[in-house]
Design a protein around this motif. Structure first.
Motif, mmCIF file in Angstrom:
data_model
loop_
_atom_site.group_PDB
_atom_site.id
_atom_site.type_symbol
_atom_site.label_atom_id
_atom_site.label_comp_id
_atom_site.label_asym_id
_atom_site.label_seq_id
_atom_site.Cartn_x
_atom_site.Cartn_y
_atom_site.Cartn_z
ATOM 1 N N ASN A 57 0.949 -0.930 -0.175
ATOM 2 C CA ASN A 57 0.170 0.229 -0.085
ATOM 3 C C ASN A 57 0.975 1.600 0.352
ATOM 4 N N ILE A 58 2.060 0.908 0.537
ATOM 5 C CA ILE A 58 3.372 2.266 0.941
ATOM 6 C C ILE A 58 3.546 2.166 -0.646
ATOM 7 N N ALA A 59 4.052 1.155 -0.744
ATOM 8 C CA ALA A 59 5.081 1.502 -2.626
ATOM 9 C C ALA A 59 3.894 2.332 -3.165
ATOM 10 N N ILE A 60 2.010 1.852 -3.048
ATOM 11 C CA ILE A 60 1.398 2.344 -4.324
ATOM 12 C C ILE A 60 0.794 3.737 -4.149
ATOM 13 N N LYS A 61 0.976 4.343 -2.900
ATOM 14 C CA LYS A 61 1.237 5.509 -2.650
ATOM 15 C C LYS A 61 2.021 6.314 -3.270
ATOM 16 N N GLN B 98 7.579 -6.940 -2.773
ATOM 17 C CA GLN B 98 6.068 -6.673 -2.928
ATOM 18 C C GLN B 98 6.932 -6.435 -4.743
ATOM 19 N N GLY B 99 6.292 -4.977 -5.450
ATOM 20 C CA GLY B 99 6.674 -4.853 -6.391
ATOM 21 C C GLY B 99 5.195 -4.161 -6.880
ATOM 22 N N VAL B 100 5.669 -2.653 -7.687
ATOM 23 C CA VAL B 100 4.684 -2.121 -7.917
ATOM 24 C C VAL B 100 5.221 -1.250 -9.412
ATOM 25 N N ALA C 206 10.043 12.332 -3.888
ATOM 26 C CA ALA C 206 8.979 12.208 -3.920
ATOM 27 C C ALA C 206 8.328 10.972 -4.072
ATOM 28 N N ILE C 207 8.978 9.916 -4.184
ATOM 29 C CA ILE C 207 8.770 8.214 -3.543
ATOM 30 C C ILE C 207 9.609 8.149 -2.550
ATOM 31 N N VAL D 258 6.682 4.244 -13.630
ATOM 32 C CA VAL D 258 7.351 4.059 -12.368
ATOM 33 C C VAL D 258 7.543 2.903 -11.803
ATOM 34 N N SER D 259 8.691 2.367 -11.252
ATOM 35 C CA SER D 259 8.611 0.951 -10.638
ATOM 36 C C SER D 259 9.203 1.233 -9.127
ATOM 37 N N ILE D 260 8.683 0.319 -8.455
ATOM 38 C CA ILE D 260 9.430 0.396 -6.863
ATOM 39 C C ILE D 260 9.200 -1.372 -6.659
ATOM 40 N N ALA D 261 10.105 -1.801 -5.627
ATOM 41 C CA ALA D 261 9.923 -3.094 -5.603
ATOM 42 C C ALA D 261 10.248 -3.085 -4.227
#
Length: 333
Positions: free
Chosen positions: A10-14, A118-120, A54-55, A106-109
């Protein structure tokens, strides 16, 4: 969303949505954007940096004890020795963005002790959110993702990425292209690897391959693929791809066929414990030496290919255990 998400996801998505909103605003005034070249044809903009900031602000605001591995700032933020490391590409497809081509993401893992949990990947142009938690499946917005069911290369659509940096081994890539293209229904190159991987997970592509990628390019997308039932590895088919600068991904049937085509072109670095010729030592191969040796292998092969254009012979290797170090060591830029 219709199902409960892991709190860290959820935090990664935010964070991804916050960065995406910033990128969308910036895309309205591209003529005002400032950019520079990290190396020839490898660009970074003020938007990349602002997106990354920002991330990181969102992630460390929620988890101040976590580590950060980001494309633009490396390991400058967060806790260096944390078991949890966020792996961030704030704008994958910067060249597309600069030119107004709406294909970037945007890619966050999040890796825990070297294993991505977790991956977004967020496409702000289409408001498409790809995400996955280990063991809980992969999704596009509210739709469960599954890789394609095609079994024949001749019917398959394959994604790829072209070499673009000075010193890249263009002849090696052309040999790979020549090996793959006649065997499939088509090859596509949109220009954003994180989205390419998600397109495999969604079944838009049946497979994907590319060289020269870094951990932040592949970490989130690779988890999304495996949670969608696909396979990801290096050109020899092993799971050691994060620091090897080569990746192949596909549904299970196409994966094996792609590996057979690409294995002759592998530059996978051997485990130093078994006698690593690339590093010239008997020490265990670390992510740093794996990346450095792979970059050197690319450069050496590029020179050699000019003299001897035939494909390299297949190299038999043992798997390098570098994944476990992602949370403990900084990968070189």
């Amino acid at each position: 969303m219709s199902h409960a998400l892991h709190p860290m996801l959820n935090i990664a998505i935010k964070a991804a949505r916050a960065a995406g909103a910033l990128i969308n605003r910036a895309s309205l005034d591209l003529d005002l954007r400032k950019f520079s070249a990290k190396s020839p044809n490898d660009f970074v903009t003020e938007v990349d940096r602002a997106s990354e900031e920002a991330i990181i602000e969102v992630l460390l605001g929620a988890y101040p004890g976590h580590g950060i591995l980001a494309e633009e700032s490396g390991r400058a933020h967060g806790t260096k020795d944390s078991d949890y490391v966020w792996i961030i590409d704030p704008l994958d497809g910067t060249t597309n963005f600069i030119h107004g081509l709406p294909i970037y993401a945007v890619s966050i893992a999040l890796a825990h002790r070297g294993v991505v949990q977790q991956g977004v990947v967020y496409d702000p142009c289409r408001n498409d959110l790809f995400f996955a938690s280990r063991g809980r499946g992969a999704f596009l917005n509210d739709r469960r993702l599954r890789v394609s069911k095609r079994t024949r290369m001749t019917e398959s659509l394959i994604g790829t990425g072209f070499p673009f940096r000075r010193g890249d081994n263009y002849k090696r890539y052309l040999q790979m292209f020549e090996a793959v293209m006649p065997q499939c229904a088509g090859v596509r190159r949109p220009g954003a690897a994180a989205l390419d991987l998600c397109y495999v997970a969604a079944g838009y592509y049946d497979g994907f391959f590319e060289t020269g990628l870094n951990p932040w390019d592949v970490a989130a997308g690779a988890l999304i693929i495996t949670e969608a039932g696909g396979l990801v590895g290096n050109f020899t088919g092993e799971a050691d791809y994060m620091y090897q600068r080569e990746v192949v991904a596909a549904n299970p049937k196409i994966y094996g066929q792609l590996v057979r085509l690409l294995a002759p072109y592998t530059h996978v670095i051997k485990d130093a414990a078994s006698g690593d010729a690339a590093t010239g030592s008997g020490a265990m191969l670390t992510p740093e030496t794996a990346l450095a040796a792979s970059v050197q292998a690319d450069a050496t092969a590029a020179v050699a290919t000019k003299r001897r254009p035939e494909p390299a012979r297949k190299v038999m290797i043992s798997k390098a255990r570098s994944d476990a170090a992602v949370g403990r060591r900084r990968a070189p830029r």
